[in-house]
Design an enzyme around this catalytic site. Structure first.
Site: not given
Ligand code: NAP
Length: 263
Positions: A152, A156
């Site tokens: 992961y 990133k």
């Molecule tokens: N949370 C953190 O601490 C954090 C920190 C830094 C960066 N991020 C980044 O922020 C972004 C959003 O993550 P989040 O934290 O908001 O988590 P999240 O609530 O799990 O949201 C992830 C989103 O991505 C979608 N998704 C995942 N795999 C997919 C696929 N194969 N095709 C289409 N949609 C897909 C999910 O939809 P489905 O449920 O339909 O799969 C969901 O809408 C990610 O890129 C993550 O790496 C998160």
């Protein structure tokens, strides 16, 4: 009430977490929306976002493959995309050799292949028009080797780096690229990544709406990057001057399975 003159934003991963909040920022900021995620809950998200006056179209597509990206692109149907928020992504905790390789591929395909393919397609249209905004959700995780989240963090690192390079390539074209680099944020990410018995999975995190607001504002100002939150800015600055070996050990403490009770 939505009107035909509103600009259009495409937001991926908008069914929950940071993506949903980014879509909300767009709706409140005057955009109509095409939102996408892999599961039917994207339709509920669309319903909620319509309350902010935007015209919202939900697309259920698996963005881990080129087919899913093509489906999303077809749903846009040649309309002018004013902002692309490439946010969909997933994590994967535990030791690399203990992970299922199909899960590893899914992380790489979603975070890297799908994101690059979508940015390539919509980015070309934007360049041809000499206008557009691209926001890529990278992470401060890209600055550190991710012990117990190795793949992961690598995805990133690629997105953070790619985002700056593409921005430089598109300089003076009217298309801006912004990298949103959140730190640990309160979303479903940690549960989905099997990180709930780790320190980072259980500690207090930044609210997703705060993170999305700084990301949206940076994109609108066409800034190059934004790290969400002061403690994360500090963490990112320290990571830049810390040897990788030390960073990898620090990450172990955050993401080691069973570490929630240990550290
Ligand atoms: N949370 C953190 O601490 C954090 C920190 C830094 C960066 N991020 C980044 O922020 C972004 C959003 O993550 P989040 O934290 O908001 O988590 P999240 O609530 O799990 O949201 C992830 C989103 O991505 C979608 N998704 C995942 N795999 C997919 C696929 N194969 N095709 C289409 N949609 C897909 C999910 O939809 P489905 O449920 O339909 O799969 C969901 O809408 C990610 O890129 C993550 O790496 C998160």
């Amino acid at each position: 009430m939505a009107t035909a003159s509103r600009p259009l934003a495409v937001v991926t991963g908008a069914s929950s977490g940071i993506g949903f909040e980014l879509a909300k920022q767009c709706a409140q900021g005057g955009f109509d929306l095409v939102i996408c995620a892999d599961e039917p809950s994207i339709h509920q998200a669309a319903q909620l976002l319509r309350a902010d006056g935007a015209r919202v179209e939900a697309v259920e597509a698996d963005l881990a493959g080129m087919e899913g990206v093509d489906k999303l692109y077809q749903a846009v149907g040649g309309r002018q995309v004013d902002a692309l928020l490439a946010n969909a992504g997933r994590g994967l905790g535990r030791a690399f050799l203990d992970q299922d390789f199909n899960d590893i591929l899914r992380v790489v395909d979603t975070n890297v292949t799908g994101t690059l393919y979508l940015v390539h397609k919509i980015g070309r249209d934007m360049r041809a028009r000499s206008d557009g905004r691209i926001l890529i959700t990278g992470s401060i995780a890209g600055f550190m080797p991710g012990t117990y989240q190795a793949v992961y963090n690598g995805t990133k690192a690629l997105l953070d780096s790619f985002s700056f390079a593409l921005r430089a390539e598109l300089k003076d074209t009217g298309v801006s690229v912004t990298c949103l680099m959140p730190g640990a944020t309160e979303t479903e990410f940690f549960e989905r990544a099997d990180l709930m018995d780790t320190k980072v999975g259980t500690e207090k995190k930044q609210p997703a709406d705060e993170v999305a607001k700084v990301g949206f504002e940076a994109m609108m100002k066409r800034e190059g990057d934004v790290v969400a939150g002061w403690s994360n800015k500090l963490r990112a600055a320290i990571a830049n001057i810390t040897p990788n070996e030390l960073l990898a050990e620090q990450h172990r403490k955050m993401a080691e399975p069973g570490g929630a009770s240990k550290h």
